[in-house]
Design a protein around this motif. Structure first.
Motif, PDB file in Angstrom:
ATOM      1  N   ASN A 120       1.394   6.274  -3.778  1.00 30.61           N
ATOM      2  CA  ASN A 120       1.720   5.085  -4.197  1.00 30.61           C
ATOM      3  C   ASN A 120       2.734   4.488  -3.272  1.00 30.61           C
ATOM      4  OD1 ASN A 120       1.671   6.882  -6.766  1.00 30.61           O
ATOM      5  ND2 ASN A 120       0.766   4.938  -7.429  1.00 30.61           N
ATOM      6  N   GLY A 121       2.480   3.286  -2.838  1.00 33.24           N
ATOM      7  CA  GLY A 121       3.466   2.188  -2.197  1.00 33.24           C
ATOM      8  C   GLY A 121       4.078   2.896  -0.776  1.00 33.24           C
ATOM      9  N   VAL A 122       3.110   3.608  -0.237  1.00 33.85           N
ATOM     10  CA  VAL A 122       3.472   4.020   1.228  1.00 33.85           C
ATOM     11  C   VAL A 122       3.007   3.074   2.275  1.00 33.85           C
ATOM     12  CG1 VAL A 122       3.209   6.660   0.864  1.00 33.85           C
ATOM     13  CG2 VAL A 122       1.305   5.497   1.491  1.00 33.85           C
ATOM     14  N   GLN A 157      -3.789  -9.126  -2.653  1.00 37.61           N
ATOM     15  CA  GLN A 157      -3.198  -8.448  -1.285  1.00 37.61           C
ATOM     16  C   GLN A 157      -4.107  -8.399  -0.270  1.00 37.61           C
ATOM     17  OE1 GLN A 157      -0.971  -4.879  -2.077  1.00 37.61           O
ATOM     18  NE2 GLN A 157       0.052  -5.042  -0.200  1.00 37.61           N
ATOM     19  N   GLN A 205      -0.570   9.657  -7.071  1.00 35.93           N
ATOM     20  CA  GLN A 205       0.369  11.064  -6.830  1.00 35.93           C
ATOM     21  C   GLN A 205      -0.618  12.556  -6.861  1.00 35.93           C
ATOM     22  OE1 GLN A 205       3.801  11.171  -6.354  1.00 35.93           O
ATOM     23  NE2 GLN A 205       3.424   9.086  -6.400  1.00 35.93           N
ATOM     24  N   ASP A 238       4.546   7.820   4.195  1.00 34.90           N
ATOM     25  CA  ASP A 238       5.768   6.951   4.332  1.00 34.90           C
ATOM     26  C   ASP A 238       6.900   8.055   5.045  1.00 34.90           C
ATOM     27  OD1 ASP A 238       8.229   6.042   3.970  1.00 34.90           O
ATOM     28  OD2 ASP A 238       7.757   5.049   2.030  1.00 34.90           O
ATOM     29  N   ASN A 241       9.586   9.732   3.150  1.00 34.08           N
ATOM     30  CA  ASN A 241       9.354  10.796   2.094  1.00 34.08           C
ATOM     31  C   ASN A 241       9.539  12.187   2.218  1.00 34.08           C
ATOM     32  OD1 ASN A 241       6.510   9.452   0.355  1.00 34.08           O
ATOM     33  ND2 ASN A 241       8.439   8.757   0.288  1.00 34.08           N
ATOM     34  N   LYS A 265       6.836   2.717   8.103  1.00 35.30           N
ATOM     35  CA  LYS A 265       8.168   2.684   7.798  1.00 35.30           C
ATOM     36  C   LYS A 265       9.023   3.527   8.614  1.00 35.30           C
ATOM     37  CE  LYS A 265       6.816   1.877   3.156  1.00 35.30           C
ATOM     38  NZ  LYS A 265       6.934   2.023   1.633  1.00 35.30           N
ATOM     39  N   GLY A 268      12.499   2.034   9.103  1.00 36.76           N
ATOM     40  CA  GLY A 268      13.296   1.977   7.982  1.00 36.76           C
ATOM     41  C   GLY A 268      14.329   3.225   7.898  1.00 36.76           C
ATOM     42  N   GLU A 293       7.485  -4.474   9.876  1.00 35.71           N
ATOM     43  CA  GLU A 293       6.084  -5.299   9.056  1.00 35.71           C
ATOM     44  C   GLU A 293       5.137  -5.924   9.749  1.00 35.71           C
ATOM     45  OE1 GLU A 293       7.506  -5.693   4.705  1.00 35.71           O
ATOM     46  OE2 GLU A 293       9.111  -6.249   5.845  1.00 35.71           O
TER      47      GLU A 293
ATOM     48  N   GLN B 109      10.934  -1.311   0.426  1.00 32.54           N
ATOM     49  CA  GLN B 109       9.628  -1.279   0.463  1.00 32.54           C
ATOM     50  C   GLN B 109       8.702  -0.277  -0.194  1.00 32.54           C
ATOM     51  OE1 GLN B 109      11.067  -1.768   3.387  1.00 32.54           O
ATOM     52  NE2 GLN B 109      10.391  -3.794   4.309  1.00 32.54           N
ATOM     53  N   GLY B 110       7.886  -0.820  -1.367  1.00 30.04           N
ATOM     54  CA  GLY B 110       6.938   0.060  -2.013  1.00 30.04           C
ATOM     55  C   GLY B 110       7.731   1.171  -3.112  1.00 30.04           C
ATOM     56  N   ARG B 141       5.705 -10.254   0.624  1.00 24.87           N
ATOM     57  CA  ARG B 141       4.484  -9.735   0.497  1.00 24.87           C
ATOM     58  C   ARG B 141       3.289 -10.401  -0.107  1.00 24.87           C
ATOM     59  NH1 ARG B 141       4.050  -3.957  -2.723  1.00 24.87           N
ATOM     60  NH2 ARG B 141       1.746  -3.974  -3.380  1.00 24.87           N
ATOM     61  N   LEU B 194      14.401  -3.353   3.956  1.00 26.55           N
ATOM     62  CA  LEU B 194      15.262  -2.207   4.612  1.00 26.55           C
ATOM     63  C   LEU B 194      16.583  -2.545   4.414  1.00 26.55           C
ATOM     64  CD1 LEU B 194      12.969  -1.612   7.918  1.00 26.55           C
ATOM     65  CD2 LEU B 194      13.046  -0.153   5.850  1.00 26.55           C
ATOM     66  N   ASP B 221      12.428   5.436  -4.826  1.00 24.31           N
ATOM     67  CA  ASP B 221      11.503   6.411  -4.983  1.00 24.31           C
ATOM     68  C   ASP B 221      11.890   7.787  -4.778  1.00 24.31           C
ATOM     69  OD1 ASP B 221       9.118   8.014  -4.366  1.00 24.31           O
ATOM     70  OD2 ASP B 221       8.050   6.547  -2.996  1.00 24.31           O
ATOM     71  N   LYS B 248       8.459   7.344  -9.833  1.00 24.55           N
ATOM     72  CA  LYS B 248       7.404   8.445  -9.342  1.00 24.55           C
ATOM     73  C   LYS B 248       7.867   9.929  -9.475  1.00 24.55           C
ATOM     74  CE  LYS B 248       6.538   4.920  -5.906  1.00 24.55           C
ATOM     75  NZ  LYS B 248       6.477   4.629  -4.400  1.00 24.55           N
TER      76      LYS B 248
END
Ligand SMILES: Nc1nc2c(ncn2[C@@H]2O[C@H](COP(=O)(O)OP(=O)(O)OP(=O)(O)O)[C@@H](O)[C@H]2O)c(=O)[nH]1
Ligand SMILES: Nc1nc2c(ncn2[C@@H]2O[C@H](COP(=O)(O)OP(=O)(O)OP(=O)(O)O)[C@@H](O)[C@H]2O)c(=O)[nH]1
Ligand SMILES: [Mg+2]
Ligand SMILES: [Mg+2]
Lengths: 316, 450
Positions: A120-122, A157, A205, A238, A241, A265, A268, A293, B109-110, B141, B194, B221, B248
């Motif tokens: 999720n959300g990557v 989206q 997940q 991500d 992660n 990312k 980031g 982005e 983000q996310g 977004r 960020l 996260d 999560k």
């Protein structure tokens, strides 16, 4: 909305700068640290330990860090100067990362079907949007399948990205069967003679068996309709992660057979080390990296450029 | 979450258990292992280093626990330090300010901000009967605001679409709306950003300044790796964070972010996101997480707390009993129940008993309202019955129920719970804590910590 031309202007000229800028954080953390350390002179115990800490805090992981240090110690012991050690380090990192470099060629089939998966959300949907811009700029016909029928406003989206890139979006709305959306989209892509079909899926997940099974079903439906497809199963991860990326790769691999990866990312995070961890684990090729982005900030992964940008002298 | 770290720590401590006593050498070896375990779990390097240093110091200065074996002693210290690393107790949202109370969500983000906005709204509406308004200032977004609208609808809370495209103005309009419609709470969802993006960090600072929120929550996260500290630090520097929400946790995150973020921000983790559904939000309990992380409910903590807070004599007796492996009887349970209020209620007590937290559905669940009726039931027993609970059958049960003003089912439930507790104690005696943890361990599952 702007057009696919967004991508083209002086693109190649600025490629390296975009990468450098995107990786500024990574460089500040890992690159500059490595540079500073190695620049201190001869390799000794303390330096190796500090290097180890740097690699670890860059998400390289215990195993890959250890192996890098061992090799550096072995090959760098006789080095005459700091410059030489740095060169050995650069070469060593490059060789490891080069194992993950293999660009995606979408001209081998039509429609070339890309199934996009990940937790999720990557950044799956965003990456698909950026890819659509890229393929459109190359003059290809692109169809996007909104097979994330679960998350609130997921198809909206994707629709926005369709408008922006000029790709067609096939969707059935929230709660529809994901596999059936993929099926529809594939038929539509064939009917239109599209060059590329990209299938967006809901984030999940990898520990949820039923959700992984749903993904496998999407894959089977595509396979049945178009032998040889999907031509690419792209796992989006991500960069922030950490070590969990390895377990994502394994579980998604088991469920749907990952053939390539996109790492988002990277702008980031201070850590590019997870790429080294992936390389050490024999991961499938890293096709793209996301360093921002803007659509132009999704770049094919090139090991040489990456290492050079990573270890480049700080600007200014 | 946390499975892997738990296994690693288990192995390390098992190795220590075989040793005679704590020496500098075996502490150093163990700490090297713990450090590796933490790093592999994505605990940030500086956090791991500081943690190891504290444990090492505590372990070296350790005399009080001299009669424990090294494994137990180190486990006790690590447990204590883990709890203090994650915060001492569960902290809830501060909602007593003058309404509308503003909750601002911020994060990378996310991370799960929009989803969490919905979950929080649902939680506040359903559990606390609050009138909640949700609004988004994510103008970046694609479809972000539509997403919040859907989520709010699912949560059964109100939604406001602020006009314009200036986030600070939009936030102001949302606040006006909440005032006008007399909402108790305004939840403001913001764009992912960020921590190194100066413009975007300036924007969130401006939002904070304009709204003066009561709660500023950092949504992060749980899969985040080593970089969690940097992000947390930057958000902490930019905003007066009042808490953290870790999302999560239903995945197999190694838990490093959980351990790092609280340390860096100094603000408590208030909730865990445990799934994609609207109800998948749980208050965070550091003590329980630490115990689970070490793979066992912690008898040592029970004893320590008992000594600190309870009648010393009674606690010693129980401790002796536990160590000798004598069977616990209903009189012991009664003593515990009586003194429980000073220990944070039944839930607090049970969470200290080895294995209780890992029994899953089978674990005796007792709330404090039940405590009183349990006491009444035990009080209606004869001393013989308290010492010989297995003798309590049909007619005795009916008498006890009548005497305590409860039903026979209530008596049955108490006896069953008591038997379960006793079984735990017995297992602990036979196999020691390690074996107990193993036998209960990797089975069952469910919940964020499997
Ligand atoms: N800074 C940065 N942000 C990114 C990058 N790629 C994606 N994002 C952001 O990450 C967030 C999540 O992206 P999505 O594309 O919605 O992620 P997803 O994987 O499709 O999410 P789900 O479908 O909910 O699982 C968005 O705010 C994106 O703008 C990147 O390379 N850099
Ligand atoms: N499994 C699981 N998924 C979650 C949890 N919380 C959020 N998600 C998912 O994570 C993804 C991203 O969630 P969003 O709420 O869109 O994240 P966001 O922080 O608002 O993203 P941006 O606005 O792009 O920065 C979605 O797929 C959510 O369903 C959780 O606790 N467990
Ligand atoms: Mg998506
Ligand atoms: Mg959002």
């Amino acid at each position: 909305m702007s057009s696919a031309n967004e991508l083209s202007d002086s693109d190649e000229l600025s490629a390296f700068h975009r990468l450098r800028r995107g990786l500024a954080r990574t460089r500040a953390g890992l690159g500059r640290g490595l540079r500073a350390l190695v620049g201190e002179g001869a390799l000794d115990e303390q330096m190796l330990e500090d290097l180890g800490d740097l690699l670890l805090s860059a998400d390289t992981g215990v195993e890959a860090s250890r192996s890098i240090l061992e090799e550096l110690e072995r090959r760098g012991r006789g080095a005459a100067s700091a410059g030489e050690v740095l060169q050995i380090l650069e070469e060593l990192l490059y060789r490891r990362l080069a194992a993950c470099e293999q660009p995606l060629d979408v001209s081998t089939a039509a429609p070339f079907v890309i199934l996009v998966v990940g937790v999720n959300g990557v950044g799956k949907t965003t990456t698909i949007g950026k890819l659509a811009m890229r393929f459109r700029a190359e003059g290809r016909e692109v169809v996007l399948a909104a097979a994330d029928t679960f998350r609130a406003a997921a198809s909206e989206q994707l629709l926005r990205w369709g408008e922006r890139s000029g790709a067609s979006v096939i969707s059935q709305g929230e709660g529809a069967d994901a596999a059936s959306v993929a099926h529809d989209a594939l038929q539509s892509a064939r009917a239109r003679g599209a060059d590329v079909l990209i299938v967006d899926t809901a984030g999940r997940q990898h520990t949820h068996h039923n959700l992984m099974e749903e993904l496998a079903k999407i894959r089977r439906v595509i396979e049945r309709l178009e032998p040889g497809a999907p031509h690419e199963v792209l796992l989006v991860v991500d960069a922030g992660n950490g070590q969990n990326v390895l377990s994502q790769l394994q579980r998604f691999g088991e469920a749907v057979g990952v053939t390539g990866m996109a790492m988002t990312k990277l702008d980031g995070t201070a850590k590019g080390g997870i790429l080294l961890a992936l390389a050490a684990h024999g991961a499938p090729p890293v096709r793209f990296i996301g360093v921002g982005e803007d659509p132009r900030d999704l770049r094919p992964f090139e090991a040489r450029g990456f290492v050079t940008a990573l270890l480049a002298e700080p600007e200014g | 979450m946390f499975d892997q770290l738990r296994d690693r720590l288990d192995t390390t401590f098992n190795a220590l258990r075989g040793r005679g006593r704590l020496t500098e050498d075996n502490i150093r070896d163990a700490m090297r292992e713990v450090r590796m375990a933490l790093l592999e779990a994505d605990v940030a390097l500086p956090v791991a280093k500081a943690f190891i240093e504290r444990v090492r110091e505590a372990a070296l200065g350790q005399e009080v626990l001299g009669n424990l074996n090294p494994g137990q002693a180190v486990v006790a210290i690590v447990h204590r330090e883990l709890v203090s690393l994650m915060g001492e107790a569960n902290e809830t949202l501060a909602l007593t300010a003058r309404p509308p109370v503003v909750i601002l969500l911020a994060g990378l983000q996310g991370a799960g901000k929009t989803t969490t906005a919905g979950k929080l709204g649902w939680f506040l509406r359903d559990r606390q009967r609050k009138q909640v308004l949700a609004a988004s200032v994510d103008i970046y977004r694609p479809a972000a605001i539509d997403q919040l609208e859907r989520v709010a609808d699912t949560a059964g809370i109100d939604f406001f679409r602020a006009p314009g495209d200036d986030p600070v103005r939009m936030a102001g309009a949302a606040l006006e709306e909440a005032k006008r419609r007399m909402h108790d709470v305004l939840i403001l969802d913001t764009a992912g950003r960020l921590h190194v993006d100066e413009d975007m960090m300036a924007e969130i600072r401006a939002l904070n300044a304009a709204l003066q929120p009561t709660e500023v929550l950092f949504v992060v996260d749980s899969l985040t790796g080593q970089d969690a500290v940097n992000a947390a630090q930057a958000f902490h520097d930019a905003l007066p964070l009042s808490g953290v929400i870790l999302t999560k946790t239903d995945g197999d995150a190694r838990g490093g972010a959980a351990l790092s973020v609280r340390q860096v921000t100094g603000t408590p983790i208030k909730f865990l996101g445990t799934g994609e559904g609207i109800e998948a939000l749980e208050p965070f309990h550091p003590e329980r997480v630490a115990s689970r992380l070490l793979g066992m409910g912690d008898v040592l903590t029970l004893v320590e707390e008992a000594e600190r807070k309870l009648d010393r004599g009674k606690a010693k007796e129980l401790e002796k009993k536990l160590r000798k492996g004598k069977q616990m009887d209903l009189t012991d349970l009664r003593d515990q129940l009586l003194q429980m209020n000073s220990m944070g209620g039944m839930a607090g007590l049970l969470s200290h008993l080895p294995g209780m937290d890992r029994l899953g559905a089978a674990a005796p669940s007792v709330d404090d309202r039940q405590t009183r009726s349990m006491l009444a039931i035990i009080d209606s027993m004869t001393p013989y019955e308290r010492n010989n609970p297995e003798e309590i059958r049909g007619s005795r049960k009916r008498r006890i129920a009548a005497g305590s003003g409860t039903q026979v089912q209530d008596v049955n439930r108490l006896l069953k719970q008591f038997q379960q507790m006793r079984k735990m104690m017995k297992r602990m005696r036979k196999g020691g804590m390690a074996k107990l943890a193993q036998s209960l361990g990797r089975r069952g599952g469910g919940g964020p910590f499997g």
